[in-house]
Write a protein that holds these residues in place. Structure first.
Motif, PDB file in Angstrom:
ATOM      1  N   ASN A 189       0.819  -1.203   0.000  1.00 30.48           N
ATOM      2  CA  ASN A 189       0.000   0.000   0.000  1.00 30.48           C
ATOM      3  C   ASN A 189       0.859   1.263   0.000  1.00 30.48           C
ATOM      4  O   ASN A 189       1.036   1.915   1.031  1.00 30.48           O
ATOM      5  CB  ASN A 189      -0.943  -0.014   1.215  1.00 30.48           C
ATOM      6  N   TYR A 190       1.423   1.583  -1.150  1.00 32.40           N
ATOM      7  CA  TYR A 190       2.165   2.835  -1.264  1.00 32.40           C
ATOM      8  C   TYR A 190       1.730   3.609  -2.514  1.00 32.40           C
ATOM      9  O   TYR A 190       2.524   4.126  -3.282  1.00 32.40           O
ATOM     10  CB  TYR A 190       3.683   2.620  -1.223  1.00 32.40           C
ATOM     11  N   GLY A 191       0.388   3.683  -2.650  1.00 30.94           N
ATOM     12  CA  GLY A 191      -0.195   4.439  -3.741  1.00 30.94           C
ATOM     13  C   GLY A 191      -0.074   3.722  -5.075  1.00 30.94           C
ATOM     14  O   GLY A 191       0.483   2.623  -5.178  1.00 30.94           O
ATOM     15  N   ASP A 192      -0.611   4.365  -6.102  1.00 28.93           N
ATOM     16  CA  ASP A 192      -0.444   3.873  -7.468  1.00 28.93           C
ATOM     17  C   ASP A 192       0.706   4.601  -8.145  1.00 28.93           C
ATOM     18  O   ASP A 192       1.510   4.005  -8.864  1.00 28.93           O
ATOM     19  CB  ASP A 192      -1.740   4.082  -8.267  1.00 28.93           C
ATOM     20  N   VAL A 193       0.765   5.909  -7.901  1.00 28.75           N
ATOM     21  CA  VAL A 193       1.858   6.748  -8.407  1.00 28.75           C
ATOM     22  C   VAL A 193       2.544   7.379  -7.208  1.00 28.75           C
ATOM     23  O   VAL A 193       1.884   7.846  -6.274  1.00 28.75           O
ATOM     24  CB  VAL A 193       1.320   7.852  -9.347  1.00 28.75           C
ATOM     25  N   LEU A 194       3.863   7.389  -7.221  1.00 31.88           N
ATOM     26  CA  LEU A 194       4.608   7.981  -6.110  1.00 31.88           C
ATOM     27  C   LEU A 194       5.930   8.525  -6.597  1.00 31.88           C
ATOM     28  O   LEU A 194       6.417   8.160  -7.677  1.00 31.88           O
ATOM     29  CB  LEU A 194       4.839   6.961  -4.994  1.00 31.88           C
ATOM     30  N   MET A 195       6.495   9.419  -5.813  1.00 31.39           N
ATOM     31  CA  MET A 195       7.847   9.899  -6.069  1.00 31.39           C
ATOM     32  C   MET A 195       8.818   8.887  -5.442  1.00 31.39           C
ATOM     33  O   MET A 195       8.636   8.502  -4.277  1.00 31.39           O
ATOM     34  CB  MET A 195       8.085  11.277  -5.444  1.00 31.39           C
ATOM     35  N   ILE A 196       9.814   8.470  -6.181  1.00 31.72           N
ATOM     36  CA  ILE A 196      10.725   7.443  -5.677  1.00 31.72           C
ATOM     37  C   ILE A 196      11.524   7.986  -4.485  1.00 31.72           C
ATOM     38  O   ILE A 196      12.286   8.952  -4.628  1.00 31.72           O
ATOM     39  CB  ILE A 196      11.691   6.961  -6.767  1.00 31.72           C
ATOM     40  N   PRO A 197      11.385   7.388  -3.297  1.00 29.14           N
ATOM     41  CA  PRO A 197      12.138   7.858  -2.127  1.00 29.14           C
ATOM     42  C   PRO A 197      13.640   7.612  -2.283  1.00 29.14           C
ATOM     43  O   PRO A 197      14.061   6.642  -2.932  1.00 29.14           O
ATOM     44  CB  PRO A 197      11.569   7.007  -0.977  1.00 29.14           C
ATOM     45  N   GLY A 198      14.422   8.484  -1.684  1.00 28.57           N
ATOM     46  CA  GLY A 198      15.871   8.342  -1.777  1.00 28.57           C
ATOM     47  C   GLY A 198      16.407   7.094  -1.112  1.00 28.57           C
ATOM     48  O   GLY A 198      17.518   6.654  -1.395  1.00 28.57           O
ATOM     49  N   ALA A 199      15.612   6.491  -0.204  1.00 21.05           N
ATOM     50  CA  ALA A 199      16.076   5.308   0.523  1.00 21.05           C
ATOM     51  C   ALA A 199      16.076   4.041  -0.321  1.00 21.05           C
ATOM     52  O   ALA A 199      16.683   3.042   0.060  1.00 21.05           O
ATOM     53  CB  ALA A 199      15.206   5.082   1.762  1.00 21.05           C
ATOM     54  N   VAL A 200      15.408   4.067  -1.474  1.00 17.80           N
ATOM     55  CA  VAL A 200      15.346   2.866  -2.307  1.00 17.80           C
ATOM     56  C   VAL A 200      16.603   2.770  -3.156  1.00 17.80           C
ATOM     57  O   VAL A 200      16.896   3.662  -3.951  1.00 17.80           O
ATOM     58  CB  VAL A 200      14.104   2.878  -3.217  1.00 17.80           C
ATOM     59  N   ALA A 201      17.342   1.678  -2.987  1.00 17.88           N
ATOM     60  CA  ALA A 201      18.540   1.471  -3.791  1.00 17.88           C
ATOM     61  C   ALA A 201      18.148   1.336  -5.258  1.00 17.88           C
ATOM     62  O   ALA A 201      17.161   0.677  -5.599  1.00 17.88           O
ATOM     63  CB  ALA A 201      19.278   0.215  -3.326  1.00 17.88           C
ATOM     64  N   LYS A 202      18.924   1.954  -6.133  1.00 21.41           N
ATOM     65  CA  LYS A 202      18.581   1.971  -7.562  1.00 21.41           C
ATOM     66  C   LYS A 202      18.398   0.566  -8.130  1.00 21.41           C
ATOM     67  O   LYS A 202      17.469   0.310  -8.893  1.00 21.41           O
ATOM     68  CB  LYS A 202      19.653   2.730  -8.337  1.00 21.41           C
ATOM     69  N   ASN A 203      19.256  -0.341  -7.745  1.00 24.21           N
ATOM     70  CA  ASN A 203      19.164  -1.701  -8.275  1.00 24.21           C
ATOM     71  C   ASN A 203      17.930  -2.452  -7.792  1.00 24.21           C
ATOM     72  O   ASN A 203      17.592  -3.512  -8.317  1.00 24.21           O
ATOM     73  CB  ASN A 203      20.433  -2.490  -7.931  1.00 24.21           C
ATOM     74  N   ASP A 204      17.249  -1.900  -6.772  1.00 23.81           N
ATOM     75  CA  ASP A 204      16.024  -2.516  -6.263  1.00 23.81           C
ATOM     76  C   ASP A 204      14.758  -1.948  -6.905  1.00 23.81           C
ATOM     77  O   ASP A 204      13.653  -2.402  -6.595  1.00 23.81           O
ATOM     78  CB  ASP A 204      15.929  -2.338  -4.741  1.00 23.81           C
ATOM     79  N   TYR A 205      14.894  -0.985  -7.792  1.00 25.06           N
ATOM     80  CA  TYR A 205      13.709  -0.390  -8.418  1.00 25.06           C
ATOM     81  C   TYR A 205      12.773  -1.441  -9.029  1.00 25.06           C
ATOM     82  O   TYR A 205      11.554  -1.342  -8.886  1.00 25.06           O
ATOM     83  CB  TYR A 205      14.110   0.621  -9.494  1.00 25.06           C
ATOM     84  N   PRO A 206      13.307  -2.454  -9.736  1.00 24.66           N
ATOM     85  CA  PRO A 206      12.403  -3.438 -10.355  1.00 24.66           C
ATOM     86  C   PRO A 206      11.572  -4.224  -9.342  1.00 24.66           C
ATOM     87  O   PRO A 206      10.567  -4.837  -9.718  1.00 24.66           O
ATOM     88  CB  PRO A 206      13.359  -4.370 -11.117  1.00 24.66           C
ATOM     89  N   LYS A 207      11.970  -4.228  -8.066  1.00 20.58           N
ATOM     90  CA  LYS A 207      11.210  -4.960  -7.049  1.00 20.58           C
ATOM     91  C   LYS A 207      10.021  -4.155  -6.533  1.00 20.58           C
ATOM     92  O   LYS A 207       9.107  -4.721  -5.935  1.00 20.58           O
ATOM     93  CB  LYS A 207      12.129  -5.312  -5.874  1.00 20.58           C
ATOM     94  N   PHE A 208      10.038  -2.847  -6.763  1.00 20.64           N
ATOM     95  CA  PHE A 208       9.005  -1.986  -6.211  1.00 20.64           C
ATOM     96  C   PHE A 208       8.179  -1.244  -7.264  1.00 20.64           C
ATOM     97  O   PHE A 208       7.057  -0.837  -6.985  1.00 20.64           O
ATOM     98  CB  PHE A 208       9.629  -0.947  -5.273  1.00 20.64           C
ATOM     99  N   PHE A 209       8.760  -1.048  -8.455  1.00 17.49           N
ATOM    100  CA  PHE A 209       8.108  -0.214  -9.453  1.00 17.49           C
ATOM    101  C   PHE A 209       7.973  -0.938 -10.795  1.00 17.49           C
ATOM    102  O   PHE A 209       8.815  -1.772 -11.149  1.00 17.49           O
ATOM    103  CB  PHE A 209       8.890   1.091  -9.659  1.00 17.49           C
ATOM    104  N   ALA A 210       6.929  -0.593 -11.532  1.00 19.03           N
ATOM    105  CA  ALA A 210       6.730  -1.173 -12.862  1.00 19.03           C
ATOM    106  C   ALA A 210       7.594  -0.429 -13.874  1.00 19.03           C
ATOM    107  O   ALA A 210       7.708   0.795 -13.813  1.00 19.03           O
ATOM    108  CB  ALA A 210       5.260  -1.056 -13.260  1.00 19.03           C
ATOM    109  N   PRO A 211       8.208  -1.138 -14.817  1.00 21.10           N
ATOM    110  CA  PRO A 211       8.989  -0.451 -15.844  1.00 21.10           C
ATOM    111  C   PRO A 211       8.076   0.396 -16.723  1.00 21.10           C
ATOM    112  O   PRO A 211       6.936   0.018 -16.994  1.00 21.10           O
ATOM    113  CB  PRO A 211       9.626  -1.597 -16.632  1.00 21.10           C
TER     114      PRO A 211
END
Length: 439
Positions: free
Chosen positions: A97-119
Protein backbone atom coordinates in the motif's frame (compact mmCIF):
# COMPACT_ATOMS: atom_id res chain seq x y z
CA UNK A 1 5.35 -12.71 14.93
CA UNK A 2 3.78 -10.31 12.43
CA UNK A 3 4.60 -7.28 14.57
CA UNK A 4 8.21 -8.37 14.88
CA UNK A 5 8.58 -8.74 11.12
CA UNK A 6 7.03 -5.31 10.56
CA UNK A 7 9.48 -3.79 13.04
CA UNK A 8 12.46 -5.47 11.38
CA UNK A 9 11.35 -4.18 7.97
CA UNK A 10 10.70 -0.71 9.34
CA UNK A 11 14.20 -0.60 10.80
CA UNK A 12 15.69 -1.86 7.56
CA UNK A 13 14.43 1.08 5.56
CA UNK A 14 16.31 3.57 7.68
CA UNK A 15 19.37 2.93 5.53
CA UNK A 16 17.99 1.32 2.39
CA UNK A 17 14.85 -0.47 1.41
CA UNK A 18 15.18 -4.04 0.36
CA UNK A 19 12.54 -6.43 -0.82
CA UNK A 20 14.00 -9.43 0.98
CA UNK A 21 11.53 -10.70 3.53
CA UNK A 22 9.43 -7.53 3.58
CA UNK A 23 5.91 -7.11 2.29
CA UNK A 24 6.47 -4.30 -0.20
CA UNK A 25 8.89 -5.97 -2.53
CA UNK A 26 8.44 -8.76 -4.97
CA UNK A 27 10.10 -10.34 -7.92
CA UNK A 28 11.35 -7.97 -10.58
CA UNK A 29 8.47 -6.46 -12.53
CA UNK A 30 8.06 -7.61 -16.11
CA UNK A 31 4.71 -5.96 -16.85
CA UNK A 32 5.43 -2.57 -18.39
CA UNK A 33 3.21 0.37 -17.44
CA UNK A 34 2.87 1.40 -21.07
CA UNK A 35 1.60 4.73 -22.34
CA UNK A 36 -2.08 4.26 -23.24
CA UNK A 37 -3.02 4.45 -26.93
CA UNK A 38 -6.69 5.42 -26.46
CA UNK A 39 -7.57 7.73 -23.51
CA UNK A 40 -11.24 6.82 -23.77
CA UNK A 41 -10.47 3.22 -22.86
CA UNK A 42 -8.41 4.00 -19.76
CA UNK A 43 -10.27 3.76 -16.47
CA UNK A 44 -9.84 3.32 -12.73
CA UNK A 45 -9.25 5.23 -9.52
CA UNK A 46 -5.61 5.93 -8.71
CA UNK A 47 -3.91 7.39 -5.64
CA UNK A 48 -0.96 9.72 -6.11
CA UNK A 49 1.42 10.20 -3.16
CA UNK A 50 3.03 13.63 -3.11
CA UNK A 51 5.34 15.71 -0.94
CA UNK A 52 3.61 18.90 -2.14
CA UNK A 53 1.20 19.20 0.75
CA UNK A 54 0.83 22.91 -0.02
CA UNK A 55 -0.60 22.16 -3.47
CA UNK A 56 -2.96 19.56 -2.02
CA UNK A 57 -4.23 21.97 0.63
CA UNK A 58 -4.77 24.94 -1.69
CA UNK A 59 -6.61 22.88 -4.29
CA UNK A 60 -3.96 23.08 -7.00
CA UNK A 61 -3.62 19.31 -7.34
CA UNK A 62 -7.40 18.92 -7.67
CA UNK A 63 -7.32 21.55 -10.40
CA UNK A 64 -4.67 19.54 -12.25
CA UNK A 65 -6.82 16.41 -11.85
CA UNK A 66 -9.82 18.25 -13.32
CA UNK A 67 -7.79 19.17 -16.39
CA UNK A 68 -6.50 15.61 -16.66
CA UNK A 69 -10.10 14.34 -16.60
CA UNK A 70 -10.85 16.27 -19.80
CA UNK A 71 -8.50 13.86 -21.60
CA UNK A 72 -9.05 10.82 -19.39
CA UNK A 73 -12.69 11.08 -18.25
CA UNK A 74 -12.85 7.55 -16.84
CA UNK A 75 -9.87 7.97 -14.50
CA UNK A 76 -10.36 9.36 -10.98
CA UNK A 77 -7.24 10.78 -9.33
CA UNK A 78 -6.91 11.05 -5.55
CA UNK A 79 -4.01 12.68 -3.72
CA UNK A 80 -2.26 11.99 -0.43
CA UNK A 81 -0.03 14.84 0.69
CA UNK A 82 2.62 13.60 3.10
CA UNK A 83 4.49 16.07 5.29
CA UNK A 84 7.35 13.69 6.10
CA UNK A 85 7.27 12.19 2.64
CA UNK A 86 10.52 10.23 2.77
CA UNK A 87 9.87 8.86 6.25
CA UNK A 88 6.24 7.90 5.71
CA UNK A 89 6.69 6.33 2.28
CA UNK A 90 9.68 4.27 3.41
CA UNK A 91 7.51 2.63 6.05
CA UNK A 92 4.57 2.11 3.71
CA UNK A 93 6.79 0.41 1.18
CA UNK A 94 7.10 -2.52 3.57
CA UNK A 95 3.52 -3.26 2.46
CA UNK A 96 1.87 -3.18 -0.95
CA UNK A 97 0.00 0.00 0.00
CA UNK A 98 2.16 2.83 -1.26
CA UNK A 99 -0.19 4.44 -3.74
CA UNK A 100 -0.44 3.87 -7.47
CA UNK A 101 1.86 6.75 -8.41
CA UNK A 102 4.61 7.98 -6.11
CA UNK A 103 7.85 9.90 -6.07
CA UNK A 104 10.72 7.44 -5.68
CA UNK A 105 12.14 7.86 -2.13
CA UNK A 106 15.87 8.34 -1.78
CA UNK A 107 16.08 5.31 0.52
CA UNK A 108 15.35 2.87 -2.31
CA UNK A 109 18.54 1.47 -3.79
CA UNK A 110 18.58 1.97 -7.56
CA UNK A 111 19.16 -1.70 -8.27
CA UNK A 112 16.02 -2.52 -6.26
CA UNK A 113 13.71 -0.39 -8.42
CA UNK A 114 12.40 -3.44 -10.35
CA UNK A 115 11.21 -4.96 -7.05
CA UNK A 116 9.01 -1.99 -6.21
CA UNK A 117 8.11 -0.21 -9.45
CA UNK A 118 6.73 -1.17 -12.86
CA UNK A 119 8.99 -0.45 -15.84
CA UNK A 120 7.79 2.46 -17.97
CA UNK A 121 9.67 1.52 -21.13
CA UNK A 122 13.20 1.10 -22.41
CA UNK A 123 15.90 3.69 -21.92
CA UNK A 124 16.40 3.90 -25.68
CA UNK A 125 12.70 4.61 -26.12
CA UNK A 126 12.27 7.23 -23.38
CA UNK A 127 15.63 9.04 -23.39
CA UNK A 128 14.75 10.79 -26.63
CA UNK A 129 11.73 12.42 -25.01
CA UNK A 130 12.66 12.94 -21.36
CA UNK A 131 15.66 14.39 -19.57
CA UNK A 132 17.16 12.50 -16.64
CA UNK A 133 15.83 9.09 -17.77
CA UNK A 134 19.16 7.42 -16.98
CA UNK A 135 18.68 8.20 -13.28
CA UNK A 136 16.14 5.35 -13.01
CA UNK A 137 17.63 3.07 -15.65
CA UNK A 138 18.14 -0.51 -14.50
CA UNK A 139 19.30 -3.00 -17.12
CA UNK A 140 18.02 -0.88 -19.99
CA UNK A 141 14.57 -0.17 -18.54
CA UNK A 142 13.32 3.10 -17.04
CA UNK A 143 11.43 2.98 -13.73
CA UNK A 144 10.72 6.66 -13.15
CA UNK A 145 10.11 9.88 -15.08
CA UNK A 146 11.18 13.20 -13.53
CA UNK A 147 8.54 15.78 -12.63
CA UNK A 148 11.09 18.37 -13.65
CA UNK A 149 14.72 19.27 -13.16
CA UNK A 150 16.65 22.05 -11.53
CA UNK A 151 19.70 24.11 -12.42
CA UNK A 152 22.11 24.70 -9.58
CA UNK A 153 23.77 27.81 -8.25
CA UNK A 154 23.33 30.65 -5.74
CA UNK A 155 20.10 32.53 -5.09
CA UNK A 156 20.80 36.15 -4.07
CA UNK A 157 19.28 39.54 -3.33
CA UNK A 158 20.33 41.84 -6.17
CA UNK A 159 19.92 45.01 -4.14
CA UNK A 160 22.27 43.75 -1.44
CA UNK A 161 24.94 42.80 -3.95
CA UNK A 162 24.59 46.08 -5.83
CA UNK A 163 24.81 48.08 -2.59
CA UNK A 164 28.08 46.27 -1.92
CA UNK A 165 29.33 47.39 -5.33
CA UNK A 166 29.19 43.93 -6.94
CA UNK A 167 27.36 44.03 -10.27
CA UNK A 168 28.88 41.07 -12.10
CA UNK A 169 28.83 37.38 -11.26
CA UNK A 170 32.08 36.23 -9.61
CA UNK A 171 34.15 34.06 -11.95
CA UNK A 172 36.32 32.35 -9.32
CA UNK A 173 35.91 31.19 -5.71
CA UNK A 174 38.24 34.02 -4.68
CA UNK A 175 36.05 36.62 -6.41
CA UNK A 176 32.98 35.11 -4.73
CA UNK A 177 34.57 35.37 -1.30
CA UNK A 178 35.60 38.93 -2.11
CA UNK A 179 32.02 39.77 -3.02
CA UNK A 180 30.73 38.36 0.26
CA UNK A 181 33.35 40.36 2.16
CA UNK A 182 32.19 43.51 0.36
CA UNK A 183 28.64 42.78 1.49
CA UNK A 184 29.86 42.39 5.07
CA UNK A 185 31.88 45.61 4.94
CA UNK A 186 29.46 47.86 3.04
CA UNK A 187 25.98 46.68 4.07
CA UNK A 188 24.10 45.52 7.15
CA UNK A 189 23.22 42.18 5.52
CA UNK A 190 24.58 38.76 6.43
CA UNK A 191 26.55 37.84 3.29
CA UNK A 192 25.77 34.11 3.23
CA UNK A 193 23.17 32.04 5.09
CA UNK A 194 24.04 28.38 5.70
CA UNK A 195 20.64 26.99 6.78
CA UNK A 196 22.79 24.81 9.03
CA UNK A 197 20.07 23.83 11.50
CA UNK A 198 17.54 22.50 8.98
CA UNK A 199 20.49 20.81 7.35
CA UNK A 200 19.04 19.69 4.04
CA UNK A 201 20.02 22.92 2.21
CA UNK A 202 23.65 21.94 2.80
CA UNK A 203 23.08 18.94 0.53
CA UNK A 204 22.43 21.40 -2.32
CA UNK A 205 26.18 21.91 -2.60
CA UNK A 206 26.52 18.34 -3.95
CA UNK A 207 24.20 19.22 -6.81
CA UNK A 208 27.06 21.33 -8.23
CA UNK A 209 29.17 18.26 -8.98
CA UNK A 210 29.70 18.77 -12.71
CA UNK A 211 29.60 22.57 -12.62
CA UNK A 212 33.29 22.94 -11.78
CA UNK A 213 34.61 20.98 -14.78
CA UNK A 214 31.49 21.24 -16.97
CA UNK A 215 31.57 17.45 -17.15
CA UNK A 216 28.38 15.44 -17.63
CA UNK A 217 30.24 12.39 -16.28
CA UNK A 218 31.37 14.07 -13.06
CA UNK A 219 29.05 12.06 -10.82
CA UNK A 220 29.77 8.78 -12.63
CA UNK A 221 33.49 9.44 -12.15
CA UNK A 222 33.00 8.92 -8.40
CA UNK A 223 32.15 5.24 -8.92
CA UNK A 224 35.56 3.94 -7.82
CA UNK A 225 38.49 4.69 -5.49
CA UNK A 226 39.21 8.15 -6.90
CA UNK A 227 39.85 10.18 -3.71
CA UNK A 228 36.96 12.60 -4.47
CA UNK A 229 38.37 15.39 -2.27
CA UNK A 230 41.89 15.45 -3.72
CA UNK A 231 43.34 18.78 -4.80
CA UNK A 232 41.59 20.25 -7.83
CA UNK A 233 38.65 17.83 -7.75
CA UNK A 234 35.02 18.92 -8.00
CA UNK A 235 34.26 18.22 -4.34
CA UNK A 236 37.52 19.81 -3.22
CA UNK A 237 36.62 23.07 -4.97
CA UNK A 238 32.97 22.96 -3.84
CA UNK A 239 33.59 22.15 -0.19
CA UNK A 240 36.61 24.46 0.08
CA UNK A 241 34.38 27.36 -0.95
CA UNK A 242 31.85 26.51 1.75
CA UNK A 243 34.62 26.10 4.34
CA UNK A 244 36.30 29.39 3.45
CA UNK A 245 32.96 31.24 3.47
CA UNK A 246 32.37 30.07 7.04
CA UNK A 247 35.96 30.52 8.21
CA UNK A 248 35.97 34.06 6.83
CA UNK A 249 33.10 35.02 9.13
CA UNK A 250 30.79 35.64 6.17
CA UNK A 251 27.79 33.75 7.59
CA UNK A 252 25.16 34.19 10.30
CA UNK A 253 26.41 34.59 13.89
CA UNK A 254 24.99 31.30 15.17
CA UNK A 255 24.39 28.57 12.54
CA UNK A 256 22.58 26.41 15.11
CA UNK A 257 19.66 28.88 15.11
CA UNK A 258 18.97 29.10 11.37
CA UNK A 259 15.45 28.56 10.06
CA UNK A 260 14.62 27.55 6.48
CA UNK A 261 11.15 29.09 6.27
CA UNK A 262 12.35 32.33 7.80
CA UNK A 263 15.35 32.42 5.45
CA UNK A 264 12.99 33.12 2.53
CA UNK A 265 11.77 36.30 4.24
CA UNK A 266 15.29 37.28 5.25
CA UNK A 267 16.57 37.01 1.68
CA UNK A 268 13.49 38.80 0.34
CA UNK A 269 14.02 41.73 2.71
CA UNK A 270 17.76 41.92 2.11
CA UNK A 271 18.64 40.87 5.65
CA UNK A 272 20.77 38.15 4.10
CA UNK A 273 22.48 38.27 0.73
CA UNK A 274 23.01 34.78 -0.60
CA UNK A 275 22.11 31.09 -0.28
CA UNK A 276 23.12 27.93 -2.14
CA UNK A 277 19.93 26.44 -3.64
CA UNK A 278 18.58 24.99 -6.85
CA UNK A 279 16.61 27.04 -9.36
CA UNK A 280 13.45 25.46 -7.97
CA UNK A 281 13.71 28.03 -5.18
CA UNK A 282 13.52 31.10 -7.42
CA UNK A 283 9.73 31.35 -7.59
CA UNK A 284 9.46 30.86 -3.81
CA UNK A 285 11.95 33.65 -3.14
CA UNK A 286 10.28 35.94 -5.69
CA UNK A 287 6.92 35.39 -4.00
CA UNK A 288 8.49 36.18 -0.62
CA UNK A 289 9.97 39.38 -2.04
CA UNK A 290 6.57 40.54 -3.28
CA UNK A 291 4.97 39.67 0.07
CA UNK A 292 7.68 41.70 1.81
CA UNK A 293 6.72 44.74 -0.24
CA UNK A 294 9.50 44.40 -2.77
CA UNK A 295 9.66 43.11 -6.33
CA UNK A 296 10.26 39.70 -7.83
CA UNK A 297 13.09 41.38 -9.74
CA UNK A 298 14.96 41.78 -6.44
CA UNK A 299 15.83 38.08 -6.61
CA UNK A 300 18.71 36.87 -8.75
CA UNK A 301 20.32 33.51 -9.51
CA UNK A 302 23.98 33.02 -10.34
CA UNK A 303 26.09 30.02 -11.38
CA UNK A 304 28.81 28.43 -9.27
CA UNK A 305 31.86 30.76 -9.44
CA UNK A 306 34.09 28.76 -11.77
CA UNK A 307 34.50 29.09 -15.52
CA UNK A 308 35.75 26.72 -18.19
CA UNK A 309 37.00 28.23 -21.43
CA UNK A 310 35.51 31.56 -20.39
CA UNK A 311 32.02 30.21 -19.73
CA UNK A 312 30.02 29.32 -16.63
CA UNK A 313 28.49 25.87 -16.34
CA UNK A 314 25.40 24.87 -14.37
CA UNK A 315 24.47 21.27 -13.70
CA UNK A 316 20.95 20.14 -14.43
CA UNK A 317 19.76 17.51 -11.99
CA UNK A 318 16.49 15.67 -11.60
CA UNK A 319 13.83 16.43 -9.04
CA UNK A 320 11.76 13.53 -7.72
CA UNK A 321 11.10 10.77 -10.24
CA UNK A 322 7.48 9.62 -10.63
CA UNK A 323 6.98 5.85 -10.60
CA UNK A 324 4.17 3.30 -10.78
CA UNK A 325 3.72 0.90 -7.86
CA UNK A 326 4.46 -2.64 -9.05
CA UNK A 327 1.32 -3.75 -7.17
CA UNK A 328 -1.01 -1.17 -8.74
CA UNK A 329 -4.14 -2.59 -10.33
CA UNK A 330 -4.36 0.42 -12.63
CA UNK A 331 -0.93 0.67 -14.23
CA UNK A 332 -2.22 2.11 -17.51
CA UNK A 333 -4.15 4.88 -15.72
CA UNK A 334 -1.11 5.56 -13.50
CA UNK A 335 1.16 5.87 -16.53
CA UNK A 336 -1.38 8.16 -18.19
CA UNK A 337 -1.22 10.50 -15.18
CA UNK A 338 2.59 10.54 -15.18
CA UNK A 339 2.82 11.35 -18.89
CA UNK A 340 0.12 14.00 -18.73
CA UNK A 341 1.44 15.64 -15.56
CA UNK A 342 4.97 15.77 -16.96
CA UNK A 343 4.20 16.92 -20.50
CA UNK A 344 0.77 18.59 -20.51
CA UNK A 345 -0.06 20.03 -17.09
CA UNK A 346 2.22 23.07 -17.20
CA UNK A 347 3.44 22.20 -13.68
CA UNK A 348 7.16 22.57 -14.47
CA UNK A 349 6.66 25.95 -16.14
CA UNK A 350 4.51 27.22 -13.27
CA UNK A 351 7.18 26.17 -10.78
CA UNK A 352 9.87 27.88 -12.88
CA UNK A 353 11.65 24.55 -13.22
CA UNK A 354 13.70 22.91 -15.95
CA UNK A 355 11.23 20.82 -17.99
CA UNK A 356 11.72 17.07 -18.09
CA UNK A 357 10.47 17.12 -21.68
CA UNK A 358 13.50 17.87 -23.85
CA UNK A 359 11.49 19.74 -26.49
CA UNK A 360 10.15 22.29 -24.00
CA UNK A 361 11.96 25.65 -23.53
CA UNK A 362 13.89 26.68 -20.45
CA UNK A 363 11.78 28.61 -17.90
CA UNK A 364 11.72 32.39 -17.61
CA UNK A 365 13.39 32.06 -14.19
CA UNK A 366 16.61 31.02 -15.96
CA UNK A 367 16.56 33.84 -18.52
CA UNK A 368 19.71 35.34 -17.02
CA UNK A 369 21.52 32.04 -17.55
CA UNK A 370 20.32 31.80 -21.15
CA UNK A 371 21.15 35.45 -21.86
CA UNK A 372 24.65 35.06 -20.42
CA UNK A 373 25.34 31.87 -22.36
CA UNK A 374 25.70 29.65 -19.28
CA UNK A 375 26.32 26.06 -20.37
CA UNK A 376 23.68 23.69 -19.01
CA UNK A 377 25.30 20.38 -18.10
CA UNK A 378 22.81 17.53 -17.76
CA UNK A 379 24.59 15.27 -15.32
CA UNK A 380 24.59 11.60 -16.24
CA UNK A 381 23.31 9.25 -13.54
CA UNK A 382 24.18 5.90 -15.16
CA UNK A 383 26.50 4.91 -12.29
CA UNK A 384 24.45 6.42 -9.48
CA UNK A 385 23.74 2.97 -8.03
CA UNK A 386 27.45 2.28 -7.60
CA UNK A 387 28.20 5.79 -6.33
CA UNK A 388 25.43 5.51 -3.76
CA UNK A 389 26.64 2.06 -2.67
CA UNK A 390 30.15 3.42 -2.06
CA UNK A 391 28.76 6.51 -0.33
CA UNK A 392 26.60 4.40 2.00
CA UNK A 393 29.41 1.97 2.78
CA UNK A 394 31.76 4.87 3.52
CA UNK A 395 29.08 6.43 5.76
CA UNK A 396 29.75 9.88 4.31
CA UNK A 397 26.42 10.93 2.81
CA UNK A 398 26.87 13.13 -0.25
CA UNK A 399 23.10 13.62 -0.26
CA UNK A 400 22.87 14.03 3.51
CA UNK A 401 23.64 17.01 5.71
CA UNK A 402 25.92 15.49 8.32
CA UNK A 403 29.33 15.63 6.67
CA UNK A 404 28.88 19.25 5.62
CA UNK A 405 27.61 20.19 9.06
CA UNK A 406 30.90 18.84 10.38
CA UNK A 407 32.73 20.84 7.69
CA UNK A 408 30.97 24.00 8.85
CA UNK A 409 31.76 23.19 12.48
CA UNK A 410 35.46 22.70 11.68
CA UNK A 411 35.52 26.01 9.79
CA UNK A 412 33.90 27.95 12.65
CA UNK A 413 35.98 26.25 15.35
CA UNK A 414 33.12 24.29 16.91
CA UNK A 415 34.98 21.02 16.17
CA UNK A 416 38.71 20.36 16.15
CA UNK A 417 40.51 19.66 12.91
CA UNK A 418 41.64 21.23 9.67
CA UNK A 419 40.13 21.26 6.20
CA UNK A 420 42.93 19.19 4.69
CA UNK A 421 42.80 16.61 7.47
CA UNK A 422 39.05 16.31 6.98
CA UNK A 423 39.43 15.88 3.22
CA UNK A 424 42.06 13.20 3.82
CA UNK A 425 39.67 11.40 6.19
CA UNK A 426 36.85 11.53 3.64
CA UNK A 427 39.11 10.28 0.83
CA UNK A 428 40.29 7.37 2.96
CA UNK A 429 36.73 6.35 3.83
CA UNK A 430 35.63 6.60 0.19
CA UNK A 431 38.54 4.68 -1.27
CA UNK A 432 38.28 1.90 1.31
CA UNK A 433 34.55 1.53 0.67
CA UNK A 434 35.09 1.49 -3.09
CA UNK A 435 37.22 -1.65 -2.81
CA UNK A 436 34.11 -3.66 -1.96
CA UNK A 437 30.98 -1.60 -2.62
CA UNK A 438 32.27 -0.37 -5.94
CA UNK A 439 33.17 -3.75 -7.33
Amino acid sequence: MGKKKTLVCALAVVTALTAAGCGGGGTASTETASAPADPAKVSGTITVLTHRTDLVKDGSMEAYAAEFAKTYPKVKVKFEGLTDYEGEVKIRMNTENYGDVLMIPGAVAKNDYPKFFAPLGTTDELSGTYRFSDKTDVSGKVYGIAQFGTANGFIYNKSVWEKAGVTEWPKTPQEFLGALKAIKDRTDATPYYTNFKDGWPLTQWSANIGSVTCDTEANNNLASAVSPWKQGSELNVIDTLLHDTVKGGLIEKDPSTTNWEESKNLLAKGTIGTMMLGSWSITQMQAAAVTAGGSADDIGFMPFPVQKDGKFCATLTSDYQQAVNIHSEHKEASRAWIDWFTAKSGYAAKEGAVPAVKADPMPATLKSFVDNDVTFTERSETKTGTVNAIDNAAEIGLAKQDYRQKLVDIARGAQKGSLQDYFAELDKKWDEAAKTAGS
